[in-house]
Design an enzyme around this catalytic site. Structure first.
Site, PDB file in Angstrom:
ATOM      1  N   LYS A 131      33.038 -23.928 104.862  1.00 28.31           N
ATOM      2  CA  LYS A 131      32.599 -22.530 104.831  1.00 28.31           C
ATOM      3  C   LYS A 131      33.694 -21.666 104.210  1.00 28.31           C
ATOM      4  CE  LYS A 131      31.162 -20.493 108.473  1.00 28.31           C
ATOM      5  NZ  LYS A 131      30.827 -20.099 109.854  1.00 28.31           N
ATOM      6  N   TYR A 166      36.850 -18.703 109.407  1.00 30.02           N
ATOM      7  CA  TYR A 166      38.031 -19.475 109.004  1.00 30.02           C
ATOM      8  C   TYR A 166      39.140 -18.557 108.482  1.00 30.02           C
ATOM      9  CZ  TYR A 166      34.833 -23.450 109.372  1.00 30.02           C
ATOM     10  OH  TYR A 166      33.937 -24.386 109.824  1.00 30.02           O
TER      11      TYR A 166
END
Length: 376
Positions: A131, A166
């Site tokens: 991602k 993230y």
């Protein structure tokens, strides 16, 4: 009495990667060893997890700050390496997932670093994923706006202009950079064995195959034609564990991010044939005109799975505990080839690899041994 200089705290020890990491750290050949291994999980130890893999098992929901402050202080003066394998990604909202996982990390570091009088923590290992390059693909609003990077994905690609769990976690770790070093490990689809991982794609497909076999219904590919024919990669859980231990014991890997995939690629068409071979199911060629709502169809298969569990005396798990159909459905409808570069890892000295199809077979067999799926 032997003194262990390296003490690992694995957050998320009962998941796919947690199992592999605990096993790897307990090997006599593990870099930085011998290791003392402490494992944290929200629930009690599952029946398939060997208690010999950890020196202490700590049942604790680290999202709960009070519970964390009660459970972790006894080991706060020992831990040298934190392996963070847990992402609270239960919501489709990226913003909510960021808030929850950030709070979890802060709670743990508050006990082990900020408040600890003599903290020994010297490295923090964070598991993330692709991602990083795709954007918040599971967020129902943001996923419609994001334009992912073009593959192959490599570590120095700029951040996409969207919030991303993230990115947030990397920034959070950076704020502690004066306290310890860190390494980021970006996996693809993780191949492993556990019913305690929220995103176990292999077990999801296995459950679908077993239900199809039990009912005598066709094992149809639920994705689109592009994904059926395109290249994809995966990450063996044992390989990820190997890379994480390597990075946590090398000066040159400090504060670096590394992709971690098997190093080969596959097509879903060939993977589908492999699953059919493993489970003795007839291969059904992809038919673009055959439209069916996989997610909705599987919502009604809980009783079928219960029957499979009962008839084979499996660990009593509900279908929603072993499968993540909604997550897999998003992946199987992407319009991008999913391939990561492993060049940086090799340049830094990590040469590990895995054969994806052998990996699939290995983890299917392991799931059988763990009595999560039928042996025949």
């Amino acid at each position: 009495m032997e003194t262990h200089a390296s003490v690992a705290l694995i957050i998320g020890v009962t998941g796919m990667l947690g199992l592999s990491l605990a096993e790897a750290l307990k090997k006599s050949t593990a870099l930085g060893g011998p290791w003392t291994v402490y494992g944290v999980a929200r629930r009690s130890m599952p029946p398939w997890f060997s208690p010999y893999l950890v020196d202490r098992y700590i049942e604790c929901d680290v999202l709960d700050s009070n519970a964390t402050q009660q459970q972790l202080p006894p080991i706060s003066k020992e831990v040298t390496h934190i392996f963070w394998l847990s992402l609270n990604a239960s919501s489709t909202s990226e913003e909510e997932n960021i808030a929850r996982t950030s709070a979890m990390i802060k709670n743990v570091l508050d006990v082990l670093v900020s408040r600890a009088q003599t903290s020994k923590v010297r490295h923090f290992t964070l598991t993330t994923g692709t991602k990083q390059y795709l954007g918040p693909i599971f967020d129902p609003v943001l996923s419609k706006q994001v334009i992912p990077h073009e593959p192959p994905f490599h570590e120095d690609m700029q951040r996409l202009p969207f919030i991303n769990i993230y990115y947030a976690l990397e920034d959070l770790l950076a704020s502690y950079s004066s306290n310890f070093s860190s390494s980021i490990h970006r996996s693809s689809i993780i191949l492993g064995a556990s019913a305690r991982s929220g995103h176990n794609a292999l077990l999801t497909l296995v459950a679908y195959a077993l239900i199809s076999r039990y009912e005598g219904s066709p094992f149809r590919f639920p994705g689109n034609k592009f994904i059926w024919e395109s290249f994809f990669d995966a990450s063996d859980a044992d390989l990820l564990a190997e890379q994480q231990i390597w990075a946590g014991n090398s000066d040159k890997t400090k504060n670096q991010a590394f992709n971690c995939t098997n190093g080969d690629v596959f097509t879903w068409k060939k993977l589908w044939k492999l699953l059919c071979e493993i489970f003795g199911i007839e291969f059904v060629p992809f038919d673009e005109t055959d439209k069916f709502n996989w997610v909705e169809e599987m919502k009604g298969k809980g009783r079928v799975w219960d029957s499979i569990v009962e008839e084979n005396s499996l660990v009593k798990l509900k279908l929603e505990e072993v499968a993540c159909f909604e997550i897999c459905n998003v992946v199987l409808h992407m319009q991008i080839q999913h391939v990561c570069s492993m060049t940086k890892s090799r340049e830094f000295g990590f040469y590990g690899f895995a054969d994806t199809f052998k990996s699939v077979r290995k983890w299917v067999e392991r799931s059988k041994e763990m009595n999560i799926i039928p042996k025949h």
